[in-house]
Scaffold this motif. Structure first.
Motif, PDB file in Angstrom:
ATOM      1  N   GLY A  35     -16.809  -6.157  -8.630  1.00 39.75           N
ATOM      2  CA  GLY A  35     -16.527  -7.173  -9.645  1.00 39.75           C
ATOM      3  C   GLY A  35     -15.134  -7.003 -10.220  1.00 39.75           C
ATOM      4  N   ALA A  36     -14.698  -5.754 -10.423  1.00 46.08           N
ATOM      5  CA  ALA A  36     -13.351  -5.507 -10.961  1.00 46.08           C
ATOM      6  C   ALA A  36     -12.277  -5.961  -9.984  1.00 46.08           C
ATOM      7  CB  ALA A  36     -13.186  -4.017 -11.276  1.00 46.08           C
ATOM      8  N   SER A  37     -12.574  -5.881  -8.670  1.00 42.37           N
ATOM      9  CA  SER A  37     -11.581  -6.320  -7.676  1.00 42.37           C
ATOM     10  C   SER A  37     -11.404  -7.837  -7.715  1.00 42.37           C
ATOM     11  CB  SER A  37     -12.001  -5.887  -6.270  1.00 42.37           C
ATOM     12  OG  SER A  37     -13.105  -6.648  -5.808  1.00 42.37           O
ATOM     13  N   LEU A  38     -12.379  -8.550  -8.296  1.00 38.82           N
ATOM     14  CA  LEU A  38     -12.296 -10.018  -8.410  1.00 38.82           C
ATOM     15  C   LEU A  38     -11.825 -10.455  -9.780  1.00 38.82           C
ATOM     16  CD1 LEU A  38     -15.673 -10.908  -6.642  1.00 38.82           C
ATOM     17  CD2 LEU A  38     -13.381 -10.959  -5.650  1.00 38.82           C
ATOM     18  N   SER A  39     -11.451  -9.498 -10.630  1.00 42.41           N
ATOM     19  CA  SER A  39     -11.036  -9.829 -11.993  1.00 42.41           C
ATOM     20  C   SER A  39      -9.565  -9.478 -12.189  1.00 42.41           C
ATOM     21  CB  SER A  39     -11.907  -9.057 -12.993  1.00 42.41           C
ATOM     22  OG  SER A  39     -11.484  -9.300 -14.312  1.00 42.41           O
ATOM     23  N   GLY A  40      -8.757 -10.454 -12.588  1.00 38.72           N
ATOM     24  CA  GLY A  40      -7.331 -10.235 -12.794  1.00 38.72           C
ATOM     25  C   GLY A  40      -7.037  -9.532 -14.106  1.00 38.72           C
ATOM     26  N   PRO A  41      -5.744  -9.214 -14.382  1.00 33.22           N
ATOM     27  CA  PRO A  41      -5.371  -8.539 -15.626  1.00 33.22           C
ATOM     28  C   PRO A  41      -5.775  -9.316 -16.869  1.00 33.22           C
ATOM     29  CG  PRO A  41      -3.554  -8.524 -14.050  1.00 33.22           C
ATOM     30  CD  PRO A  41      -4.594  -9.417 -13.490  1.00 33.22           C
ATOM     31  N   ASP A  42      -5.824 -10.677 -16.766  1.00 30.97           N
ATOM     32  CA  ASP A  42      -6.209 -11.492 -17.922  1.00 30.97           C
ATOM     33  C   ASP A  42      -7.712 -11.702 -18.002  1.00 30.97           C
ATOM     34  OD1 ASP A  42      -6.442 -12.977 -15.665  1.00 30.97           O
ATOM     35  OD2 ASP A  42      -5.326 -14.721 -16.398  1.00 30.97           O
ATOM     36  N   GLY A  43      -8.458 -11.087 -17.104  1.00 33.66           N
ATOM     37  CA  GLY A  43      -9.918 -11.219 -17.128  1.00 33.66           C
ATOM     38  C   GLY A  43     -10.449 -12.391 -16.344  1.00 33.66           C
ATOM     39  N   ARG A  51      -5.428 -11.544  -2.170  1.00 32.99           N
ATOM     40  CA  ARG A  51      -4.213 -12.252  -1.713  1.00 32.99           C
ATOM     41  C   ARG A  51      -3.014 -11.312  -1.737  1.00 32.99           C
ATOM     42  NH1 ARG A  51      -6.059 -16.320  -5.412  1.00 32.99           N
ATOM     43  NH2 ARG A  51      -7.175 -17.992  -4.325  1.00 32.99           N
ATOM     44  N   ARG A  52      -2.921 -10.520  -2.808  1.00 37.35           N
ATOM     45  CA  ARG A  52      -1.808  -9.564  -2.895  1.00 37.35           C
ATOM     46  C   ARG A  52      -1.912  -8.513  -1.791  1.00 37.35           C
ATOM     47  NH1 ARG A  52      -0.607  -5.485  -8.041  1.00 37.35           N
ATOM     48  NH2 ARG A  52       1.171  -4.422  -7.087  1.00 37.35           N
ATOM     49  N   PHE A  53      -3.141  -8.109  -1.490  1.00 38.12           N
ATOM     50  CA  PHE A  53      -3.347  -7.098  -0.443  1.00 38.12           C
ATOM     51  C   PHE A  53      -2.811  -7.591   0.899  1.00 38.12           C
ATOM     52  CE2 PHE A  53      -5.787  -5.140   2.959  1.00 38.12           C
ATOM     53  CZ  PHE A  53      -5.739  -3.796   2.626  1.00 38.12           C
ATOM     54  N   PHE A  54      -3.161  -8.812   1.257  1.00 38.38           N
ATOM     55  CA  PHE A  54      -2.704  -9.334   2.552  1.00 38.38           C
ATOM     56  C   PHE A  54      -1.285  -9.885   2.483  1.00 38.38           C
ATOM     57  CE2 PHE A  54      -7.341  -9.578   3.211  1.00 38.38           C
ATOM     58  CZ  PHE A  54      -7.418  -8.863   4.406  1.00 38.38           C
ATOM     59  N   GLY A  55      -0.771 -10.112   1.265  1.00 38.16           N
ATOM     60  CA  GLY A  55       0.572 -10.679   1.134  1.00 38.16           C
ATOM     61  C   GLY A  55       1.688  -9.650   1.135  1.00 38.16           C
ATOM     62  N   GLU A  56       1.390  -8.418   0.752  1.00 38.19           N
ATOM     63  CA  GLU A  56       2.447  -7.407   0.677  1.00 38.19           C
ATOM     64  C   GLU A  56       2.394  -6.479   1.898  1.00 38.19           C
ATOM     65  OE1 GLU A  56       2.654  -5.331  -2.997  1.00 38.19           O
ATOM     66  OE2 GLU A  56       2.459  -7.154  -4.211  1.00 38.19           O
ATOM     67  N   PRO A  57       3.543  -6.293   2.570  1.00 39.59           N
ATOM     68  CA  PRO A  57       3.562  -5.472   3.797  1.00 39.59           C
ATOM     69  C   PRO A  57       3.054  -4.037   3.575  1.00 39.59           C
ATOM     70  CG  PRO A  57       5.609  -6.706   3.537  1.00 39.59           C
ATOM     71  CD  PRO A  57       4.848  -6.898   2.269  1.00 39.59           C
ATOM     72  N   ALA A  58       3.320  -3.467   2.387  1.00 37.88           N
ATOM     73  CA  ALA A  58       2.910  -2.080   2.159  1.00 37.88           C
ATOM     74  C   ALA A  58       1.391  -1.930   2.237  1.00 37.88           C
ATOM     75  CB  ALA A  58       3.411  -1.612   0.790  1.00 37.88           C
ATOM     76  N   ASN A 245      -3.765  -2.577 -15.136  1.00 40.80           N
ATOM     77  CA  ASN A 245      -4.540  -3.430 -14.254  1.00 40.80           C
ATOM     78  C   ASN A 245      -5.201  -2.595 -13.159  1.00 40.80           C
ATOM     79  OD1 ASN A 245      -5.538  -5.412 -12.612  1.00 40.80           O
ATOM     80  ND2 ASN A 245      -3.537  -6.063 -11.862  1.00 40.80           N
ATOM     81  N   ALA A 246      -6.520  -2.633 -13.094  1.00 39.95           N
ATOM     82  CA  ALA A 246      -7.247  -1.818 -12.110  1.00 39.95           C
ATOM     83  C   ALA A 246      -7.610  -2.624 -10.877  1.00 39.95           C
ATOM     84  CB  ALA A 246      -8.514  -1.252 -12.755  1.00 39.95           C
ATOM     85  N   GLN A 247      -7.064  -3.828 -10.738  1.00 42.61           N
ATOM     86  CA  GLN A 247      -7.524  -4.704  -9.671  1.00 42.61           C
ATOM     87  C   GLN A 247      -7.199  -4.160  -8.281  1.00 42.61           C
ATOM     88  OE1 GLN A 247      -5.862  -8.720  -9.509  1.00 42.61           O
ATOM     89  NE2 GLN A 247      -7.904  -9.498  -9.009  1.00 42.61           N
ATOM     90  N   GLN A 249      -6.568  -1.022  -7.238  1.00 44.45           N
ATOM     91  CA  GLN A 249      -7.312   0.186  -6.832  1.00 44.45           C
ATOM     92  C   GLN A 249      -8.723  -0.168  -6.419  1.00 44.45           C
ATOM     93  OE1 GLN A 249      -8.944   2.459 -10.421  1.00 44.45           O
ATOM     94  NE2 GLN A 249      -6.997   1.748 -11.181  1.00 44.45           N
ATOM     95  N   THR A 250      -9.359  -1.102  -7.144  1.00 43.70           N
ATOM     96  CA  THR A 250     -10.713  -1.503  -6.772  1.00 43.70           C
ATOM     97  C   THR A 250     -10.715  -2.363  -5.506  1.00 43.70           C
ATOM     98  OG1 THR A 250     -10.538  -3.340  -8.335  1.00 43.70           O
ATOM     99  CG2 THR A 250     -11.627  -1.347  -9.112  1.00 43.70           C
ATOM    100  N   THR A 251      -9.643  -3.115  -5.296  1.00 43.45           N
ATOM    101  CA  THR A 251      -9.543  -3.917  -4.070  1.00 43.45           C
ATOM    102  C   THR A 251      -9.437  -3.001  -2.848  1.00 43.45           C
ATOM    103  OG1 THR A 251      -8.426  -5.713  -5.264  1.00 43.45           O
ATOM    104  CG2 THR A 251      -8.203  -5.680  -2.871  1.00 43.45           C
ATOM    105  N   LEU A 252      -8.566  -2.001  -2.922  1.00 46.86           N
ATOM    106  CA  LEU A 252      -8.432  -1.053  -1.816  1.00 46.86           C
ATOM    107  C   LEU A 252      -9.741  -0.302  -1.587  1.00 46.86           C
ATOM    108  CD1 LEU A 252      -4.928   0.406  -2.722  1.00 46.86           C
ATOM    109  CD2 LEU A 252      -5.449  -1.053  -0.778  1.00 46.86           C
ATOM    110  N   ALA A 253     -10.385   0.111  -2.682  1.00 48.42           N
ATOM    111  CA  ALA A 253     -11.645   0.836  -2.542  1.00 48.42           C
ATOM    112  C   ALA A 253     -12.717  -0.062  -1.925  1.00 48.42           C
ATOM    113  CB  ALA A 253     -12.090   1.346  -3.914  1.00 48.42           C
ATOM    114  N   SER A 254     -12.742  -1.341  -2.327  1.00 45.41           N
ATOM    115  CA  SER A 254     -13.728  -2.269  -1.761  1.00 45.41           C
ATOM    116  C   SER A 254     -13.509  -2.441  -0.262  1.00 45.41           C
ATOM    117  CB  SER A 254     -13.632  -3.629  -2.465  1.00 45.41           C
ATOM    118  OG  SER A 254     -13.951  -3.503  -3.838  1.00 45.41           O
TER     119      SER A 254
END
Length: 551
Positions: A35-43, A51-58, A245-247, A249-254
């Motif tokens: 759920g945290a991976s689906l929640s942005g910094p503003d909630g 999107r950021r995961f697949f958008g950034e080369p790193a 913003n924990a988004q 870290q939770t996205t990578l963990a997911s």
């Protein structure tokens, strides 16, 4: 749904309690993390993290590296482990039993110790490069792709070895004999008969290796500075974004959870389509080999075993080697590093023993109760329990640490900043293997023995303690030893969850290696190995536990 448990309220209560524990401390943290991976910094809910995961080369690079590393080490581990298993299962020769048992010892050597030892052996300033320098020869950098694949193969091939060896010994020789009697050449029999029957074991070994590699932290963190992977990247995101913003870290963990579950589903789907009914106890007879063939087989097995045990030998020698800064003076002798571990800074040793004792005590009781329910009280409820206790096997330690932190950092139950959350992580990580270790003898225990006790008026719980528990005592000891060994060497979840004053031995080893204090790191490694091998030896000889039981 309840099946036989409907007539057994005591064990029904135990089953419901076990499901509640796993629901609160495993499923809820994973759901909270997702759920945290689906929640942005503003909630606001959304897929911005993905999107950021697949958008950034790193980030894309870490995903590609993780998949490539997992696939590469799985292939090399299957080649090494499968080859060794084939030689051990099908041939007899001098030293076969000893050489076949050596790889199993690598299961109890922590990966952070393995990585530190190979740095000392093959690193830029390692003693092997020191020996080769006068001849003008320099080994390729260990902190590279080949170094990662080489070290991780030696650390993980044993999973493929055990799985394929068990499959070969369970095979019915009459099928191969029938094919040979029809005039088929041996090569065609191996391809057309042996390999298809062995495929479920090969896939099981491949799944174990792949899930362990993609979730591994210690070796990639020490050797993979140029090759970032998801488990290490998730930890760096966690350290860098504490309080923000924990988004990500939770996205990578997911993503790591998705990959582990996908590997498990692929393996189960493939195995379900290849089930073969065979007569037990009719394994192909071992063929004696002599002369150069026996020497080649013995030499190959001993070489792989020696490479697997080399980290332990390097640790023992280096723990007593004088050092000046990061430079080790091999050939000398000192007790300074041991004194540092036992006298000046013994707290990590005490903390490791404290946490391992708590997790082992709670985990052994839980594992034995779950194993009994799964084997002897079959119902839809215990089928769900069987799936849930296996789930942590597919979850990386870093992921579990992040999930527990996200779930228990606030709200109705706050555990972060306490030793309880560290012991809880150890408990969850070690339950799958301990349950499997406890189920083996229960499958062979006749139901009539317990039924006879109950027919004499003894209650179900009392019958368990007076009839079942004494029979399965060796498997209970095996489950306890497995919990003890794996909790003492746990690094990835601990690194996320530990706090000031609660550093453990794997944490100290990791930090000392990172600070180039390799002598002290090896002294902690030696203390860690002793705390693992001494109880293991007592259990091995006191309860007659075979190494295969631990796996």
């Amino acid at each position: 749904m309840l099946g036989a448990l409907r007539r057994d309220p005591a064990w029904l209560a135990v089953a419901l309690a076990a499901l509640a524990i796993l629901g609160v401390f495993l499923l809820w943290p994973l759901a909270t993390m997702f759920g945290a991976s689906l929640s942005g910094p503003d909630g606001a809910a959304g897929l911005d993290g993905y999107r950021r995961f697949f958008g950034e080369p790193a980030y894309r690079e870490t995903l590609v590296n993780t998949l490539l590393l997992g696939a590469s080490v799985t292939v090399t581990s299957l080649l090494v482990g499968g080859g060794l298993a084939l030689v051990v299962a099908r041939h007899t020769f001098p030293c076969a039993r000893i050489a076949g048992a050596l790889p199993l010892i690598t299961l109890v050597i922590p990966d952070v110790v393995v990585a530190a030892a190979w740095v000392l052996a093959l690193g830029k300033q390692g003693f092997v490069n020191g020996w080769l320098a006068p001849a003008g020869v320099t080994l390729p950098p260990l902190h590279s792709w080949w170094g990662l694949v080489f070290v991780m193969t030696l650390n993980h091939y044993v999973y493929a070895f055990v799985a394929i060896l068990v499959g070969l010994k369970a095979m019915d020789r009459s099928l191969e004999e029938a094919a040979l009697s029809l005039g088929r050449p041996m090569g065609a029999v191996l391809r057309g008969v042996t390999l298809p029957m062995l495929l479920p074991s090969v896939l099981a070994g491949a799944m174990m290796v792949f899930t362990h590699v993609i979730g591994s932290f210690g070796i990639p963190a020490i050797l993979g500075a140029r090759t970032p992977v998801l488990a290490v990247k998730a930890y760096h995101e966690f350290v860098g974004e504490m309080g923000g913003n924990a988004q990500m870290q939770t996205t990578l963990a997911s993503f790591l959870v998705f990959m582990g579950v996908a590997a498990l589903l692929v393996q189960k789907f493939a195995v379900e389509r290849r089930q073969y009914q065979m007569e037990p106890g009719r394994a192909p007879a071992s063929v004696p080999i002599e002369g150069w063939r026996a020497a080649l087989a013995s030499g190959g097995l001993l070489l792989i075993g020696a490479l697997s045990l080399l980290p332990a030998a390097v640790v023992v020698v280096t723990a007593f080697t004088p050092s000046v800064g990061p430079v080790l003076r091999y050939g000398g002798f000192t007790l300074e590093h041991i004194e540092h571990v036992l006298v000046r800074a013994p707290e990590p040793l005490y903390r490791s023993l404290q946490l391992a004792s708590a997790a082992t005590l709670a985990g052994t009781v839980f594992a034995v109760a779950c194993a009994y329910l799964i084997v002897k009280r079959r119902a839809a409820l215990t089928f769900v329990l069987d799936i849930l206790v296996a789930l942590p096997m597919t979850i990386a330690g870093t992921v579990l640490g992040i999930a527990l932190t996200v779930a228990f950092n606030q709200g109705w139950l706050v555990l972060t900043g306490s030793w309880v959350i560290m012991a809880l992580a150890y408990f969850l990580r070690c339950v799958p293997a301990s349950v499997r270790a406890a189920t083996g003898p229960l499958h062979n225990l006749r139901d009539s023995i317990e039924e006879a006790s109950r027919s004499l008026g003894v209650g179900p719980v009392r019958s368990f303690f007076r009839v079942v528990l004494p029979v399965i005592a060796p498997s209970v000891a095996a489950a306890a030893v497995l919990m003890w060994v794996t909790t003492l060497s746990e690094l990835s979840a601990t690194l996320v969850l530990y706090f000031g004053g609660m550093s453990t031995m794997p944490i100290e080893i990791f930090q000392q290696v990172d600070s180039d204090r390799l002598g002290v790191a090896c002294a902690y490694s030696l203390a860690l190995l002793l705390t693992i091998f001494i109880p293991l030896g007592i259990a091995r000889w006191g309860f007659r536990i075979k190494p295969e039981t631990l796996e």
